[in-house]
Structure formats: C-alpha cells, structure tokens
Design an enzyme around this catalytic site. Structure first.
Site, PDB file in Angstrom:
ATOM      1  N   ASP A 453      -4.421   1.819  -6.343  1.00  0.00           N
ATOM      2  CA  ASP A 453      -3.404   1.559  -7.153  1.00  0.00           C
ATOM      3  C   ASP A 453      -2.218   0.696  -6.855  1.00  0.00           C
ATOM      4  O   ASP A 453      -1.705   0.093  -7.321  1.00  0.00           O
ATOM      5  CB  ASP A 453      -3.055   2.860  -7.917  1.00  0.00           C
ATOM      6  CG  ASP A 453      -2.370   3.903  -6.704  1.00  0.00           C
ATOM      7  OD1 ASP A 453      -2.941   3.581  -5.635  1.00  0.00           O
ATOM      8  OD2 ASP A 453      -1.538   4.581  -6.767  1.00  0.00           O
ATOM      9  N   ASP A 458       3.449   6.543  -1.194  1.00  0.00           N
ATOM     10  CA  ASP A 458       2.541   7.886  -0.634  1.00  0.00           C
ATOM     11  C   ASP A 458       1.471   8.114  -1.538  1.00  0.00           C
ATOM     12  O   ASP A 458       1.319   8.963  -2.337  1.00  0.00           O
ATOM     13  CB  ASP A 458       3.365   9.107  -0.348  1.00  0.00           C
ATOM     14  CG  ASP A 458       4.348   9.498  -1.792  1.00  0.00           C
ATOM     15  OD1 ASP A 458       4.289   8.662  -2.508  1.00  0.00           O
ATOM     16  OD2 ASP A 458       4.904  10.652  -1.691  1.00  0.00           O
ATOM     17  N   GLU A 459       0.704   7.167  -1.789  1.00  0.00           N
ATOM     18  CA  GLU A 459      -0.683   7.039  -2.874  1.00  0.00           C
ATOM     19  C   GLU A 459      -1.616   6.270  -2.248  1.00  0.00           C
ATOM     20  O   GLU A 459      -2.478   6.722  -1.405  1.00  0.00           O
ATOM     21  CB  GLU A 459       0.007   6.758  -4.404  1.00  0.00           C
ATOM     22  CG  GLU A 459      -0.902   7.337  -5.299  1.00  0.00           C
ATOM     23  CD  GLU A 459      -0.264   7.427  -6.556  1.00  0.00           C
ATOM     24  OE1 GLU A 459      -1.027   7.476  -7.591  1.00  0.00           O
ATOM     25  OE2 GLU A 459       0.996   7.150  -6.616  1.00  0.00           O
ATOM     26  N   GLU A 742       3.704  -2.072 -11.707  1.00  0.00           N
ATOM     27  CA  GLU A 742       3.402  -1.004 -12.206  1.00  0.00           C
ATOM     28  C   GLU A 742       4.153  -0.801 -13.624  1.00  0.00           C
ATOM     29  O   GLU A 742       3.217  -0.489 -14.766  1.00  0.00           O
ATOM     30  CB  GLU A 742       3.541   0.273 -11.710  1.00  0.00           C
ATOM     31  CG  GLU A 742       2.673   1.492 -12.149  1.00  0.00           C
ATOM     32  CD  GLU A 742       3.079   2.945 -11.168  1.00  0.00           C
ATOM     33  OE1 GLU A 742       2.334   3.784 -11.358  1.00  0.00           O
ATOM     34  OE2 GLU A 742       4.037   2.612 -10.300  1.00  0.00           O
ATOM     35  N   HIS A 763       0.952  -3.605  -8.444  1.00  0.00           N
ATOM     36  CA  HIS A 763      -0.091  -2.854  -9.265  1.00  0.00           C
ATOM     37  C   HIS A 763      -0.741  -3.854  -9.945  1.00  0.00           C
ATOM     38  O   HIS A 763      -0.323  -4.816 -10.220  1.00  0.00           O
ATOM     39  CB  HIS A 763       0.342  -1.893 -10.312  1.00  0.00           C
ATOM     40  CG  HIS A 763       0.457  -0.407 -10.014  1.00  0.00           C
ATOM     41  ND1 HIS A 763       0.789   0.189  -8.845  1.00  0.00           N
ATOM     42  CD2 HIS A 763      -0.273   0.488 -10.381  1.00  0.00           C
ATOM     43  CE1 HIS A 763       0.823   1.507  -8.909  1.00  0.00           C
ATOM     44  NE2 HIS A 763       0.096   1.529  -9.844  1.00  0.00           N
TER      45      HIS A 763
END
Length: 884
Positions: A453, A458-459, A742, A763
C-alpha cells in the site's frame, strides 16, 4: 538477413532462469523487426541438457507447426534437480523467412537439501533482533567447471564469498508466507571460487520474519523468534558447504536493523575482512541449529529486489528551526549510501526520513509509528556505508551530526523488485505527463518484494484491494507476471488457513482482521489472475489460482440466505477513501457499501465463469454464469427502482454497473442497452453537478474515466482529467507531488498535512487512471489476451494535441503516436511480428498486420468541449478551473 528477429527468449516468467522450480518450463519469445504482415508458421527448438559434472547429452531437435510463440510447451524430458538445458529457438514465417537462432540457458533448482537453518544465540523475544554473521571455510578442488550457491533465510540475508558480496539483491529472499513458502535464490559463483580454502558467510537480519510489522505499535515474531540462514554451495554437483553445526557466528557493526525503524551502525566494530581467509576467529562462536522448516523451499519467478536507480540530492535546505535537510527532488523507496568520509571522528550522524516538509520542517507525522531513522556511530570508516536490512519511503532526509554535509556526500538508492519496464506514455499536456511519472514512481516504490500500500509508514503491507484495482495498470507499465504469480500463491495458502476468506493483506499477519470478509479486497482471488491472463496470455495462472477463486466464492463470501448477495451484517470497506469521507472516518463513503460489495460479487462471479470456461471446467462455467444472472436479478430487486433509478445515486454506483455490465436479462421495462443509456446519462449529470471533481474512492476511481468514454461522454472524462480543483488528479501535481497520494488532499493548500491518519504520499491505487491514459488517450489496449491482437484506438480530447504510448508485449514492441495537424489526425502505429491490430479512427476501421503503419484521417474537434455546466439556483457558478 531476415527483417524479423527474436528479441527475447524467456522461460516461464523468470527474469533469470537459473535455479527454476518447473521441471517442464514453457518457452516464450518476443519478436523485433518491421517486416510487413509477418506471421509465424513454424518454430524449431534445439535442446542440449547436462547434469553437473557430466558431459552434455546429445542435442535434441524439434520442429513444431504452430503460430504460437508465448508459453509454448516444453518438448523434452522433465528436468531433474540441478540439470541444465541449453535452448536455442528460431521461428519460420509463412513467407518462408527464418529468424536467427536465439539462445537461453536454463537450469533446474535444487531438490535435495542437506542444509539446516543456523542462527546465533537466543535473543530476547520481545526485542528487535540484532543482525549477526555466520561463516564457514571450505575447500575447492584444483579444477572445477561450475559452482552454485542456493541460499535463503528465515529473515533476510546478504551473502558474502571470499570478501565479496554475492549478487545484487536487497532484503533477500523477500517476504512470503513463511509458514507455507520459503523462497531461495540460485547464484552462479563459479568465478568467485579459488582452488583450496574459501570462506562463505552471510549477514542475517530479522526482516519480515521476526521483525516488527504493521500499525498500532505493530507485532513482532510473526513467523518465528530466531532468524536463520539456510545455504548450500555445490561444485560440479557435489556439496562443498552447507549450513550445519560446524559454522560459526558473531555480531558485527550493525547494532540494529529494523524494517520500519531503520538501522544503527557502529563503524568502530566494522571488520571488512570477516568473510575472507584473513579474518580472525576471535569472538566467533559455534552456531545454533534449528529444525528444518515445514514450509516448502521453492524457487520464485518474482524478480529480486535490486537497486534500479540512484538519485543525488538536489538541494540542501536549512529549515526554520535550523535543521539541515537534503531534498532529493523525488519521492521514492530505498536507502541512502554515504559517498564520502565525514570530517568528524566521534559522535554520531542521524538520518531521519520523510516524504514531505510541513511549513518548512520535516513532516514525520504521516509515518506514524515508524521511526524511519538511521544512526551511524562514528570512529571507524563510514564512506560507502549503506543500511542493509531496512527500507524507507522518502524525498527528504534530515541530517544531524554532520556540519556542512553537501550534495555530493550522500546518494539515494532506489530499490524495487526489478520487473522489466514495459510501458511508456507522453503527451502535449505537461501536468498529465507529470501525473504519469508520479504513477510510475509510486509503482516502483510499492513493489518491494510484494505489492504494498505504501513504503514509508508503519504499514507497508500487501493489501489485496489495492493491487486488485491496480493490476491492469501495473501490467502495462511493468512485466508483473512473475511478481504477481508468486504473490498469488501466498494468497491461496493464507486463504486456506482462514477457511476460504481472503486476508485483507497477504502475507497475512493481521489476526484482528480475520473476521473481516471484504468485497473488492477478497475479489483479488478471481480478478487479478484474470487480469494477468489478459495481459500475458497465460492460461496457467488461471489454473494455478482456480481453487483459490472457487474457494472465495464458495466459502469466503458471507451471503444473505434470502438473496445470495453479501450478508447485510458484513462490514465492508468498499469505496474506501472517497473524497467526501471525513478524515477520521475514511470508510464513510457516499456510496452504499453493500451496493459496491454486491456489484463486485456479480462481476467476480461472471469473471469466474469465464475462467472456468477457458479451463474446460464446463459444469462450473454453467453454474457460475447462471449464478451471476440470479445475483443480477437480486441486485436489481435490492438497489434499482422499477424506473431504473439506482439507490445510491453516485459516480461510483453508476460506474460499477456500467463498467461491469450489470443488467438484468429479463427486465420487462428496459433492455440492457436502455439501462446503459440511462445510467450513462445520469453519470454525466452527476459528474457535471460535482464540477468534474472526483467523487469516487478505491472501487470507483479505477474505472471512472474509462466508463465515461464507454458511454460516449468522453468530453466529461477529459474535463475531469484536466481539472485543477481538489479532489482531482492534477491538484496534487500542482502542489508539487512526485508520486500518487493516498488522499486527494494529503497535503492541504496551505502546506499543512491532512489531519487524517491515512495520509500517505505514495500510494498507487488512485494512479489506476493511467489505464485511461494508455488505452484511450494513447490508444493501446489488448484485443485478445496477451496482446496477440491489439486494439489501436486513440481518442483525442480536451486540449491534447498529441500523445504517444508504447508497450513491450509478450509478442514484442507496440507503439501508437498521434498528432493533430490542422484538420487532420495523423497516427503512427508499430505492430510486432506475429501480431495483428484492429485500428479504429474517425472514418476508418481496418485490421493491419505487423510493421509500421501511418494513417491520416479528417479530424473535427468535439463540439461539446469544454463542457460548461449549468448554473445552480442560489449556488456557486460551475467551475471553470481546468488545466489547458
């Protein structure tokens, strides 16, 4: 010499066919040349096989009467472990012309593993795991012909042989569903060995295996607590080194290296000779061995993560608070390399990374819980240092501890899974060109081992919905065949572990999301394999993922027993991040979430019926085709009034029905054509009413402009494309974006970062508009799977006066360029050998064969351009804010 040649001979979808998984690999070849109307009539294959350390077998020669040149069957015996095959191919045209022979060396991977996982001492379970080194000394005979290193890790590794790095891969072996699949690489190390003693070693880090991943503080030890190396070195078929209890381990200069948080490096502890025969044994201890993993050790068709570009900083900025920030001019994902030796001999250099500046200072809030910081402890050599086992998404680097740092001291290293770059687009519209560049860079940044993504916060997870909507665009820009085929294997195994539900992220680590069964996201099991088939003509990917798609429809979808549509109690993300959703509630879209889910269910069921038919699964094809009809009837009873008004009167709802062709077959009131006309007119009204602002989220955005073109409202599509108002594609470009955001308003007009938690500046999902740029503006799309038949249909509009696009298809290089000159539309088309193109231009419809073609047809501008809109009583005048 023939005017046709073979430009690329390929085995399956491997970038390099050294150490392949398949025993009977299919072969493909692209064509080059401008021969007119050239079609292959026959191909010849010569194969010479050899086992390690043995003489080659007699050459085999095959001649096949066929025009097929993509993924043709392997004609010889199945290859066994480590068996090599030298393959030569040539093609013979219907006119009798012959290409030159093209050669490829293929080698089967390793089936027999003697190696076991080795690791260091046990480290605290709940802490970050310090990277460590392992090594062994082994002997090589005076003469040898070939040497192969087969290597992987539970974690990440970087191998060294006699003091030199093996390969160019970053974050090897990548992220897979470690409980089911562990992938290894094969390296040809023949030239790196010397007779006598040699040293094989490797750095090992926690990586995705044991490191902290995801949001809200994240989770550690998602697959295990002890990173380990698995390696086997084979010389002429004989094992000379394999990881076992005889190896040694030691810590080194890397104090910590975490995927989200960055790396700490103590230059005082550096030992550049550690993997050579000159190294000392001081401080080295016997390794610990671990049980052989139950997961399958397998080769992968996904290309390795490599450095694909290097970017120097463009400016040194002093922020209002006095900080020093390097601006690299481009948002990207990767690391940096220190190019020079800093003048300081003590203290530390701290590098903090971010995508944007907010009011002149480093904008770190969007990275949330990721520290994204590298720390270099001074005292030893720093020149040429770069982090090993971390990655950052950034444009700006704040540097502290290095007074006077300049533009030539640090370079950015752009990394991604090194897929072949296959698609280009340029036009007369500079801002749209920048938009396309932004899409390209977001694709680079979000294809590091898996489709992610975002690369910064933190993903960095493999969200299934993002790639589901984006895969057609990815597969035009890059050869994503091997990259996605490998990832889809993990979709299935993780799906099986959840009883049929497709996880929202793959590899699956989000236990708290396991009860969420989401349309759009879960539909990746059916739709993405079909997209791959359309792009690359590979029926094999449909077969590979058939059980996954069926399992999703049979066990993953939670159905209303009354209608067989989605159960109304099932939470859905659906049109995620629609512009009108408030920052604190990104899923609160104007379009009914169940309507989106059910439209997708109808479409996915219909596509799966097509998949079944292609695979000869006739009973399933009939079953799911009938099911799609019944679901359509139920959908209309639920969401459409008797007069044809859709319950959710939104851009997304109408675009879904139109693009997916969801019309009842037995309506007493309207035919499918009448429904389409009705919905198309209403969609145009809504677009105009919304001042040509985008009102769609993840479900509607990828198809919006294509749908407007489909229903004859091309002038509205171009007006939306050229809009300057937020939300629009060009608004971020006007604010200086170099990647796709995003949110349409991730950065507000006043330079403040959007307050929402979902505020990434990198994104790719909304970049799926490139599908419109390639297929409608540029004019290229596949008419048949794999591009064997091409549709050439450029449709100029707006203020565009020229455009050009190209794509390296499985058959060869395709291009279309057009330019409006006075009252003429001039079009140049290149079609590769063994392909044909359907050319559709104003007043002209023609099928052409291979070669270069020029067309000039009368051109009349669309009289509807630019659409002006209608004034609304007691409201603002219609927007006229579009970019000419």
């Amino acid at each position: 010499m023939s005017a046709v040649s073979l430009s690329r001979l390929q085995c399956e979808h491997y970038a390099s066919p050294l150490g392949i998984e398949e025993a009977t690999p299919r072969l493909s070849w692209r064509f080059a040349g401008n021969a007119a109307d050239w079609i292959q009539a026959r191909y010849e294959i010569k194969i010479t096989t050899a086992l390690p350390g043995q003489s080659p077998a007699a050459q085999e020669h095959y001649s096949v009467d066929s025009s097929d040149s993509v993924l043709v069957p392997w004609p010889s015996h199945p290859l066994v472990s480590q068996e090599a095959a030298h393959v030569e191919v040539r093609a013979i045209g219907r006119d009798g012309s012959e290409t030159e022979w093209s050669a490829l060396d293929i080698e089967r991977g390793l089936s027999e593993w003697a190696a076991v996982p080795i690791t260091c001492e046990e480290q605290p379970v709940d802490d970050a795991k310090r990277p460590f080194r392992v090594k062994t000394t082994f002997n090589v005979p005076p003469t040898f012909t070939s040497a192969r290193l087969y290597v992987t890790a539970l974690g990440v590794y970087e191998a060294e042989l006699n003091g030199a790095r093996v390969g160019e891969e970053y974050l090897a072996p990548g992220w897979t569903s470690y409980k089911h699949h562990v992938v290894y690489r094969t390296y040809d190390v023949t030239a790196s060995l010397t007779p006598g003693d040699n040293v094989l070693g490797a750095w090992v880090g926690e990586g995705w295996y044991a490191g902290r991943l995801a949001f809200r503080g994240g989770w550690r030890n998602n697959y295990g607590t002890r990173p380990a190396l698995i390696a086997q070195l084979v010389v002429d078929g004989k094992i000379v080194a394999a990881t076992d209890a005889s190896w040694s381990w030691s810590y080194g200069a890397i104090v910590s290296s975490q995927f989200l948080d960055g790396e700490t490096y103590d230059s005082n502890l550096a030992d550049p000779l550690w993997s050579t025969t000159k190294s000392s044994s001081d401080g080295w201890k016997p390794v610990n061995t671990l049980p052989v993993p139950s997961a399958k050790l397998m080769a992968t068709q996904s290309p390795p993560v490599k450095a694909v570009d290097f970017l120097g900083p463009q400016e040194v900025i002093t922020t209002p608070s006095g900080k020093t920030v390097l601006d690299f001019g481009q948002n990207f994902a990767g690391v940096v390399t220190i190019l020079t030796e800093p003048p300081m001999k003590e203290g530390e250099i701290v590098l903090r990374y971010a995508e944007v500046l907010e009011h002149g200072e480093l904008g770190v809030r969007p990275i949330r819980g990721a520290k994204a910081t590298d720390t270099i402890i001074l005292g030893g050599k720093v020149e040429r240092y770069e982090p090993k086992f971390t990655s950052h998404g950034f444009r700006y680097v704040e540097v502290t501890g290095w007074p006077g740092v300049g533009l030539l001291d640090i370079v950015g290293v752009v990394t991604h899974s090194a897929m072949e770059w296959t698609g280009n687009f340029k036009s007369s519209h500079k801002l749209v060109n920048q938009l396309h560049s932004n899409i390209f860079w977001s694709t680079l940044s979000n294809t590091i081992s898996i489709p992610t993504d975002c690369p910064q916060r933190d993903e960095r997870l493999g969200w299934t919905g993002d790639i589901q909507v984006y895969s057609p665009t990815l597969n035009y820009l890059f050869d994503g065949s091997g990259f996605l085929a490998g990832w889809l294997k993990d979709v299935y195994v993780d799906q099986q572990a959840l009883g049929g539900n497709v996880p929202v992220t793959v590899p699956d680590i989000l236990d708290e999301f396991h009860n969420q069964r989401l349309a759009v996201w879960g539909d990746v099991a059916v739709l993405t394999p079909y997209d791959l088939y359309q792009a690359f003509g590979d029926v094999g990917i449909l077969r590979q993922q058939y059980a996954s798609g069926k399992l999703w429809l049979e066990s993953g979808v939670v159905r209303d027993p009354r209608t067989q549509l989605w159960h109304p109690d099932q939470q859905q993300l659906s049109d995620w991040l629609a512009p009108k959703a408030p920052p604190e509630r990104p899923g609160d879209a104007p379009t009914d979430s169940l309507l989106v889910a059910d439209a997708y269910l109808v479409h996915t069921t219909r596509v799966f019926a097509k998949t079944a038919a292609l695979l000869g699964e006739t009973a399933d094809a009939a079953k799911y085709d009938a099911q799609a009809d019944n679901l359509t009837e139920a959908f209309y009873a639920e969401y459409v009034t008797p007069n044809g008004r859709v319950m959710s009167d939104t851009q997304t709802a109408l675009a879904l029905l139109l693009k997916f062709g969801i019309y009842p077959k037995n309506s007493a009131k309207f035919t499918p054509e009448e429904y389409a006309k009705k919905y198309g007119a209403r969609l145009a009204q809504l677009v105009e009413k919304d001042d040509w602002k985008v009102a769609t989220g993840f479900a509607g955005t990828p198809i919006l402009l294509d749908t407007l073109e489909q229903v004859g409202e091309l002038h509205h599509a171009y007006r939306m494309l050229q809009s300057r108002d937020t939300p629009s594609w060009l608004a971020p470009v006007l604010l200086g974006a170099t990647t796709v955001w995003e949110r349409w308003d991730s950065m507000l007009q006043d330079g403040t970062i959007n307050p929402g938690e979902m505020t990434s500046f990198n994104h790719y999902a909304l970049g799926s508009v490139a599908h419109f740029l390639h297929g409608v503006v540029g004019g290229l799309s596949p008419l048949k799977p794999g591009w064997r038949e091409i549709l050439v249909k450029p449709q100029p509009g707006g203020t565009f006066t020229w455009a050009k696009t190209s794509h390296d298809s499985p058959y060869g290089h395709i291009s279309c360029s057009w330019k409006i000159v006075d009252d003429k539309l001039n079009v140049d088309v290149a079609v590769p050998p063994n392909s044909t193109a359907q050319v559709e231009l104003p007043g002209l419809s023609k099928v052409v064969g291979s070669g270069e073609h020029h067309f000039s047809v009368p051109w009349t501008a669309d009289p509807r351009w630019p659409p002006k809109g209608k004034p609304i009583a007691y409201g603002a005048d219609p927007s006229d804010n579009w970019e000419p």
